[in-house]
Each structure stands twice: as C-alpha cells, then as structure tokens.
Design a protein around this motif. Structure first.
Motif, PDB file in Angstrom:
ATOM      1  N   UNK A  10       1.664  -9.890   5.433  1.00  0.00           N
ATOM      2  CA  UNK A  10       1.537  -9.320   6.764  1.00  0.00           C
ATOM      3  C   UNK A  10       2.911  -9.025   7.354  1.00  0.00           C
ATOM      4  N   UNK A  11       3.865  -9.964   7.168  1.00  0.00           N
ATOM      5  CA  UNK A  11       5.207  -9.753   7.705  1.00  0.00           C
ATOM      6  C   UNK A  11       5.860  -8.536   7.070  1.00  0.00           C
ATOM      7  N   UNK A  12       5.652  -8.375   5.772  1.00  0.00           N
ATOM      8  CA  UNK A  12       6.240  -7.230   5.076  1.00  0.00           C
ATOM      9  C   UNK A  12       5.677  -5.916   5.605  1.00  0.00           C
ATOM     10  N   UNK A 321     -18.312   6.904   2.698  1.00  0.00           N
ATOM     11  CA  UNK A 321     -18.752   7.819   3.739  1.00  0.00           C
ATOM     12  C   UNK A 321     -17.760   8.958   3.922  1.00  0.00           C
ATOM     13  N   UNK A 322     -18.252  10.093   4.429  1.00  0.00           N
ATOM     14  CA  UNK A 322     -17.449  11.306   4.538  1.00  0.00           C
ATOM     15  C   UNK A 322     -16.715  11.417   5.854  1.00  0.00           C
ATOM     16  N   UNK A 323     -16.361  12.676   6.189  1.00  0.00           N
ATOM     17  CA  UNK A 323     -15.543  12.946   7.365  1.00  0.00           C
ATOM     18  C   UNK A 323     -14.085  13.100   6.980  1.00  0.00           C
ATOM     19  N   UNK A 324     -13.246  13.470   7.952  1.00  0.00           N
ATOM     20  CA  UNK A 324     -11.821  13.643   7.670  1.00  0.00           C
ATOM     21  C   UNK A 324     -11.127  12.329   7.346  1.00  0.00           C
ATOM     22  N   UNK A 325     -11.656  11.217   7.853  1.00  0.00           N
ATOM     23  CA  UNK A 325     -11.098   9.906   7.531  1.00  0.00           C
ATOM     24  C   UNK A 325     -12.182   9.075   6.850  1.00  0.00           C
ATOM     25  N   UNK A 326     -12.405   9.293   5.559  1.00  0.00           N
ATOM     26  CA  UNK A 326     -13.480   8.595   4.851  1.00  0.00           C
ATOM     27  C   UNK A 326     -13.284   7.078   4.895  1.00  0.00           C
ATOM     28  N   UNK A 327     -14.412   6.370   4.867  1.00  0.00           N
ATOM     29  CA  UNK A 327     -14.371   4.913   4.868  1.00  0.00           C
ATOM     30  C   UNK A 327     -15.524   4.386   4.025  1.00  0.00           C
ATOM     31  N   UNK A 328     -15.467   3.096   3.732  1.00  0.00           N
ATOM     32  CA  UNK A 328     -16.503   2.446   2.934  1.00  0.00           C
ATOM     33  C   UNK A 328     -17.388   1.601   3.836  1.00  0.00           C
ATOM     34  N   UNK A 329     -18.676   1.738   3.673  1.00  0.00           N
ATOM     35  CA  UNK A 329     -19.646   0.859   4.323  1.00  0.00           C
ATOM     36  C   UNK A 329     -20.184  -0.074   3.243  1.00  0.00           C
ATOM     37  N   UNK A 338     -13.896  -9.123   3.273  1.00  0.00           N
ATOM     38  CA  UNK A 338     -12.600  -8.957   2.613  1.00  0.00           C
ATOM     39  C   UNK A 338     -11.957  -7.639   3.022  1.00  0.00           C
ATOM     40  N   UNK A 339     -12.750  -6.573   3.067  1.00  0.00           N
ATOM     41  CA  UNK A 339     -12.238  -5.268   3.476  1.00  0.00           C
ATOM     42  C   UNK A 339     -11.673  -5.332   4.895  1.00  0.00           C
ATOM     43  N   UNK A 340     -12.379  -6.006   5.786  1.00  0.00           N
ATOM     44  CA  UNK A 340     -11.905  -6.114   7.157  1.00  0.00           C
ATOM     45  C   UNK A 340     -10.598  -6.884   7.262  1.00  0.00           C
ATOM     46  N   UNK A 341     -10.471  -7.962   6.516  1.00  0.00           N
ATOM     47  CA  UNK A 341      -9.244  -8.765   6.556  1.00  0.00           C
ATOM     48  C   UNK A 341      -8.050  -7.978   6.029  1.00  0.00           C
ATOM     49  N   UNK A 342      -8.239  -7.251   4.942  1.00  0.00           N
ATOM     50  CA  UNK A 342      -7.142  -6.469   4.382  1.00  0.00           C
ATOM     51  C   UNK A 342      -6.793  -5.296   5.284  1.00  0.00           C
ATOM     52  N   UNK A 343      -7.799  -4.740   5.969  1.00  0.00           N
ATOM     53  CA  UNK A 343      -7.515  -3.672   6.918  1.00  0.00           C
ATOM     54  C   UNK A 343      -6.600  -4.133   8.035  1.00  0.00           C
ATOM     55  N   UNK A 344      -6.767  -5.395   8.473  1.00  0.00           N
ATOM     56  CA  UNK A 344      -5.888  -5.940   9.505  1.00  0.00           C
ATOM     57  C   UNK A 344      -4.488  -6.201   8.965  1.00  0.00           C
ATOM     58  N   UNK A 345      -4.383  -6.550   7.687  1.00  0.00           N
ATOM     59  CA  UNK A 345      -3.074  -6.800   7.086  1.00  0.00           C
ATOM     60  C   UNK A 345      -2.297  -5.516   6.847  1.00  0.00           C
ATOM     61  N   UNK A 346      -3.025  -4.406   6.684  1.00  0.00           N
ATOM     62  CA  UNK A 346      -2.392  -3.104   6.446  1.00  0.00           C
ATOM     63  C   UNK A 346      -2.870  -2.107   7.493  1.00  0.00           C
ATOM     64  N   UNK A 348      -3.483   0.954   9.769  1.00  0.00           N
ATOM     65  CA  UNK A 348      -3.144   2.366   9.634  1.00  0.00           C
ATOM     66  C   UNK A 348      -3.087   2.861   8.215  1.00  0.00           C
ATOM     67  N   UNK A 349      -3.303   1.997   7.246  1.00  0.00           N
ATOM     68  CA  UNK A 349      -3.295   2.405   5.843  1.00  0.00           C
ATOM     69  C   UNK A 349      -4.718   2.526   5.304  1.00  0.00           C
ATOM     70  N   UNK A 350      -4.854   3.212   4.202  1.00  0.00           N
ATOM     71  CA  UNK A 350      -6.137   3.332   3.515  1.00  0.00           C
ATOM     72  C   UNK A 350      -6.204   2.223   2.483  1.00  0.00           C
ATOM     73  N   UNK A 351      -7.098   1.274   2.691  1.00  0.00           N
ATOM     74  CA  UNK A 351      -7.225   0.113   1.816  1.00  0.00           C
ATOM     75  C   UNK A 351      -8.531   0.229   1.038  1.00  0.00           C
ATOM     76  N   UNK A 352      -8.431   0.206  -0.280  1.00  0.00           N
ATOM     77  CA  UNK A 352      -9.613   0.290  -1.139  1.00  0.00           C
ATOM     78  C   UNK A 352      -9.751  -1.006  -1.920  1.00  0.00           C
ATOM     79  N   UNK A 353     -10.825  -1.742  -1.668  1.00  0.00           N
ATOM     80  CA  UNK A 353     -11.146  -2.936  -2.450  1.00  0.00           C
ATOM     81  C   UNK A 353     -12.073  -2.487  -3.574  1.00  0.00           C
ATOM     82  N   UNK A 354     -11.570  -2.453  -4.790  1.00  0.00           N
ATOM     83  CA  UNK A 354     -12.352  -1.785  -5.827  1.00  0.00           C
ATOM     84  C   UNK A 354     -12.653  -2.645  -7.053  1.00  0.00           C
ATOM     85  N   UNK A 355     -12.245  -3.894  -7.057  1.00  0.00           N
ATOM     86  CA  UNK A 355     -12.581  -4.757  -8.193  1.00  0.00           C
ATOM     87  C   UNK A 355     -12.549  -6.200  -7.717  1.00  0.00           C
ATOM     88  N   UNK A 356     -13.338  -7.050  -8.361  1.00  0.00           N
ATOM     89  CA  UNK A 356     -13.407  -8.457  -7.974  1.00  0.00           C
ATOM     90  C   UNK A 356     -13.839  -9.297  -9.155  1.00  0.00           C
TER      91      UNK A 356
END
Length: 662
Positions: A10-12, A321-329, A338-346, A348-356
């Motif tokens: 987060x600091x970085x 989901x579509x639109x000019x700023x696509x997002x994942x539901x 997890x997606x919400x927590x990483x969104x807060x850490x980054x 304004x960035x596009x964060x994709x959680x794609x493997x676990x």
C-alpha cells in the motif's frame, strides 16, 4: 522474488501515485514492440508453483518455478513453428501449453487461404521429462483445428476433458451422411467430447456430437451435461440436456447469438447462458436442466461481455461487465472480497484477480492502467504478503505515457458513440495531430488499460482516438445490432463524426489526421481514405480487408457453402449478389483515394488472407496512387512475433512523421 508485507504494498502504491516523473525522450519503438517480459502467469492448485511465459531474445520461454525453494524447476522453449497462446496447470506437477501452428496445404507460401491455424495442447512436467501432445493418438486428427480444454480439474487424477472434431459416429451416419458430402463442417467430422490422459496424451471419446454440435457443457466430474447445436439451414439453435444418455431439448431459438450457453450454476442444476433475448442488454439467464422456465440469472446496468468460470469446478464464478470502464461482478463472495481489498490497495488502477489456489490462500493479480503496463503480483492472504512476480514491460515502468480520456459524441443520425481519447504525455489538448485507430472485429471492442500500440503512438506526440462505433460489443445489444450490414456506411460515419467532434473542440488539427487500423480496422482505414478523402492526410492498414466480395469467396472456399461462418457473414455483412458490397469495398474505389497509403500484411494470416492487401496494392498501382506495401514473412493475423511488431511500428513512425509533420 522479494517477499514484502502488504503494508509495504500500500505504501509503495501511494508513493508511486504521488511521484512526478521528469520529462524525457520517448523510448525506442523496440520497447513497445517486444513481446512482454512476463505474461500468462499461472498458479498451481496447491499454490506451491508458478508458471509464466517470457522471452529469450525473440523466442518464447516457459518457466516453471518453485515458491517453496525459490528456484526454477524447468524451462521449455516451444519449437520455432509453434506460437504460445496460453498456459494452465492440469495438476500440481503438470503444465499444459496451449500452442498453435500454421499448416499449409499448397506449395505457394503466399496462398494464405490454403493455410489453417492448428491448435495443440502440450503437457509437460514441472520436474522435467518428455512432453506429450494431447489428443493426437488418432493421427487423422493432426489437421483438426477445434481442440480445446473443457475442464482441467475433473476429479479424475491425471485426466482432463477436451472437445475436438472427431470422425462421424456411426449412430449418426445413416441420418446425416448424405448431408456431409456437400462440405458441411469438415466433410464428416463432428464436434465430440474426450477424456484425455495427460501422462500419455491419449484420449477416449466420452460422447459423440452430431454434424450440428458447436459447444459442450460438462459437470465438475467431467461428465457431459449439455450440448449446443446450430443448424444454419433452418436456422435453428438448440440446447440439449443429457438425461441418462437420452438427449432432451431444453431451449430452441433461431438466432445463435441471442442466447448462448456458458457453464453450469454452482448448484449444478441449470445452465447459465448469456444473451439479449431480443432486449437491449446482454444478460445472464438461467436455463434449468429439467426443462422448466428460463429466468433471469443476473441483470445489471451494463452488458455482460464474458463469463468467468471457476478453475476447479467449471461453474460460473463471475461476469466481465461492459462499458467504457469494464469491471468484474463476482458471484463467488470470497473472490469479491479479495477484489475489493486489492482495489483499495491500488486505487485508480485496473486490478484483475484471475487465479487462485483451491483454499483461496493465494491469488494472482494483474495490475495495470492506461499509462502503466501490467505488473503481476502473488498475494498470500494467510501471511499478508505481496510478491512482485514480474513486470510485463520493465523498460516502460517509469516512462511518461499517454492518459485516456473517456468521452462520447453524437453522430449525424443522433446516436451516442463512446470512445477513448489518449493524449500524448506532456502536451495540452489543442491542435494536436490525430491518429484514428478503429478496432478490429468489428463485433469487438477496445479496452481500458495498457495498449502497446496506442502508447507508442502517444509517446510520438499523436492524440489517439479509438471510437466504439455501432456494431461494437459491450455497449448494449441494440447498439451491437445497429452495425448489421453497415460496413462502410453508418459504421464509417461514426468514425468520421468522432474526428469532427474533436476538431470542433479544438483538440486536433484537421489538416493532420491519419487513420490506422488492423483487420476490420484496416478495412475502416482504407474505406475512410476512399470515401472521405478530405478527412485524411494518410491511411495505414495492417492485415486489413479490402474487397468484401473476395472475402466472402475466401470464407466460402475455406469453410464450405453450408458453414456457420458463411451464414454469419451473410447475416452481418451481406451476400455477394448484393451490389452494396462492391460499393463499400475499398478496392473498387481506389481511384477516389488522394492520401498516401501504407499496406502491411502477414503471409501466414489465416483470418484475412494476404491476397486482400495484394489485390488492393494492384488497384492503387493501376490508378497511380502513392502507397507502400510491406510483407511480413511468416507472420499471422495477430502480429504474434516481436520482430514483426517492431517492423510495423518503425514503418508507422516513418509514415506518420512524413505525412503528419510531427
């Protein structure tokens, strides 16, 4: 890899967001053209191993890495004729490499219409040993193009479930044999389901399809639950459920694209299908396997563009989901958290959680933005740590890049067109030279996030407009359908009207506009130069379509008179006896072109044949028009080679500088 606490992460991020980077000369074209240093990062089911694709010079290199020992286990370089398309772990020790090759059936290496893109899956052990090609025990399948994995973690040790074309099952031969002689599908091959041993590569058929089978849905244990069939002759699209070996129809429609099955629900009692069903948005629908009423499964404010399947069960876990700023539901509540927590850490960035991992203890995330190339992170939620796995374009990490402005404008007939406008770094939005970059497809779209082509142009001082013209996906089914049979007409007007909107704003210099595109975008570039020559100072096409009638003939010769591909072309673009196809073909209007033209085409393009650009070059020469034609030897439709990308960018840089004076 250096393990650092989540607080450091987060600091970085906060430090980076507040750092001002000094002005500097733009990077060389090679920094954008090179294939990513790291991509396709994948996590083994137990979370103890990573695999990723990288580069060894100009060659692809797959690395398997032990997280416990912090050392490389194995490295594989695919053969030169193979292109790496994807990676996936079949189990904790076996990695699957998804590959393709171009196979020719003519001696003349410029006859791309006689070539096929063949897809293969290669199994390799992380600890070394021989590789195995999956589902090739029947050598008659060596030229079949449709093999794909349906379920990786089937619950059967060492087995994956695949679908591929197989020779016509005898139980269907009496019913359909006569219809196959006319070239339907692959002359007797049907799309079937197979259980494949990853240790040997050998497969056995689980269920045979029919000549109309186009898709399969399997259970978490790998059993065939449903299949989809498309009979273009009627037309009729059906979804059938497997009822103890008897196949029962649970959905019938006339439009293959109006409702299409994706995967099972988590409960396994219904199929999730995506489609508009005559409405304005692409929604998710629940089709019960017992044949009862179809109901809405998820209906948000945006189109559903893709479903995301759980890697362990194959069930639907979320929606893109579509639109000019696509997002994942996310439907999976743990992934949503997890997606919400990483969104807060980054922010304004596009964060994709794609493997676990199977226990959710570790996840992989990709973080990017318009002006920030993707960085891959391994997040350990138990320990609260975040490892940087790697940066895709390290040379661009601290380089000022273009920033996207999300905009829209109204067309001459009153439709609102969404668009991305990327402004060059360090320059104000006033009287800039403009590159219009229409996307391919055309039933596709551009995305928010880093784009190597767009950023190369922006760092050269050009504003870049990417209009999401009617016919694009992700902005409503009605908007997509509005592009039907509008090639070179309303779809082209949408692009022209976007330029006019920027001129009226004072953002761009109307005397310095060039249109550049690939595939359908290449068609749009040449159509713009031919039909609205007053708008453009130059035009460039990469692997573009130039003659719609000839393109129809190519699809017909490759797939057959009764093929799905030909029927879809007729429905969306038009039929050859329709005179309007000739009227909107750039080749037929080469005499109208005034601007200099740059043509680039790969000889191994199996989507748009090389002959399309070759024909257009002859037309330009006949009318004494200024052009340059560059041949990319051995390159495919997607510019998969770094050397070809570099040649394209360097040629574009010279071409634009000469004709836009920048």
């Amino acid at each position: 890899m250096n393990r650092k606490p989540a607080s450091w992460l987060l600091a970085w991020v906060l430090f980076y967001a507040g750092t001002v980077v000094a002005q500097q000369a733009p990077p060389k074209a090679a920094a954008f053209a090179r294939l990513p240093d790291i991509s396709m990062v994948r996590l083994s089911p137990d979370g103890q191993r990573l695999a990723w694709a990288g580069m060894d010079g100009e060659k692809a290199l797959v690395t398997m890495f032990s997280l416990a020992d912090q050392k490389t286990l194995n490295m594989i370089r695919p053969d030169d004729e193979l292109t790496l398309r994807n990676l996936s772990w079949a189990d904790n020790k076996t990695l699957l490499m998804h590959l393709s090759l171009t196979r020719r059936f003519e001696q003349n290496d410029r006859e791309a219409q006689r070539a096929l893109e063949i897809y293969r899956l290669l199994a390799v052990d992380a600890t070394g040993g021989p590789t195995r090609v999956l589902l090739l025990n029947d050598l008659t399948r060596r030229n079949i193009i449709g093999a794909q994995v349906r379920l990786i973690h089937s619950g059967l040790p060492g087995k994956v479930i695949m679908s591929s074309y197989g020779f016509l099952d005898t139980k269907y031969s009496q019913e359909t044999g006569s219809r196959l002689t006319g070239g339907r599908k692959h002359g007797g091959w049907v799309y079937s389901l197979f259980e494949v041993d990853t240790a040997t590569g050998r497969g056995s058929m689980l269920e045979g399809g029919t000549p109309f089978t186009v898709d399969w849905i399997v259970s978490p244990t790998g059993q065939p639950v449903a299949r989809a069939e498309w009979n273009v002759d009627k037309p009729e699209f059906r979804i059938l459920a497997n009822d103890k070996g008897a196949w029962r129809t649970i959905y019938t429609g006339t439009d293959r694209n109006d409702l299409y099955p994706s995967a099972l629900t988590a409960a396994g009692d219904a199929i999730v299908a995506v489609g508009a069903r005559g409405g304005n948005r692409e929604k998710a629908w629940r089709i019960p396997l017992d044949g009862s009423e179809i109901t809405a499964f998820f209906d948000g404010d945006e189109d559903i563009e893709n479903t995301i399947e759980d890697r362990f069960t194959g069930a639907v876990a979320g929606f893109q989901l579509g639109g000019l700023t696509p997002r994942i539901h996310w439907l999976d509540p743990r992934l949503d958290q997890i997606q919400g927590s990483l969104g807060k850490a980054f922010p304004g960035r596009i964060v994709s959680v794609y493997d676990r991992t199977a226990d959710y203890a570790r996840v992989l995330a990709r973080v990017e933005d318009t002006d920030s190339p993707p960085v891959y992170y391994l997040i350990d939620l138990t320990k609260g740590t975040a490892d940087t796995v790697g940066e895709s374009y390290p040379e661009l990490a601290d380089v000022p890049l273009g920033i996207d402005e999300l905009m829209s404008y109204r067309t001459r007939d009153g439709i609102e067109i969404p668009a991305y406008l990327t402004l060059p770094p360090g320059l104000g939005p006033k009287m800039l030279p403009l590159v219009v970059l229409p996307h391919g497809g055309p039933q596709s779209r551009d995305d928010a996030g880093f784009d190597w082509w767009v950023q190369f142009l922006a760092t050269r001082g050009y504003a870049v407009l990417r209009p999401q013209f009617r016919g694009s996906t992700g902005f409503g089914a009605e908007f997509r359908r509005a592009g039907t049979k509008q090639w070179g007409q309303a779809m082209q007007d949408d692009i022209s009207d976007g330029i006019q909107a920027l001129v009226q704003r004072g953002t761009v210099d109307p005397a310095r506009v060039c249109i550049v595109g690939a595939s359908y975008g290449g068609y749009a570039a040449l159509t713009g130069a031919a039909f609205t020559p007053e708008l453009y100072a130059c035009a460039a096409s990469v692997n573009g379509i130039t003659d719609l009638g000839n393109m129809y003939g190519y699809i017909r010769s490759r797939f057959g008179d009764e093929s799905n591909a030909l029927a879809e072309w007729e429905a969306i673009v038009g039929q050859p006896y329709d005179g309007s196809l000739a009227e909107v073909s750039p080749t037929r209007s080469a005499a109208s072109i005034r601007a200099p033209i740059l043509l680039i085409h790969g000889t191994d393009d199996t989507v748009v044949p090389y002959g399309q650009s070759e024909t257009f070059a002859r037309a330009l020469k006949q009318h004494d028009r200024q052009f340059r034609f560059i041949t990319l030897k051995g390159e495919d439709h997607w510019l998969s080679g770094g050397a070809s990308r570099l040649e394209v960018l360097q040629a574009l840089e010279r071409f634009l500088a000469e004709h836009l004076g920048n």
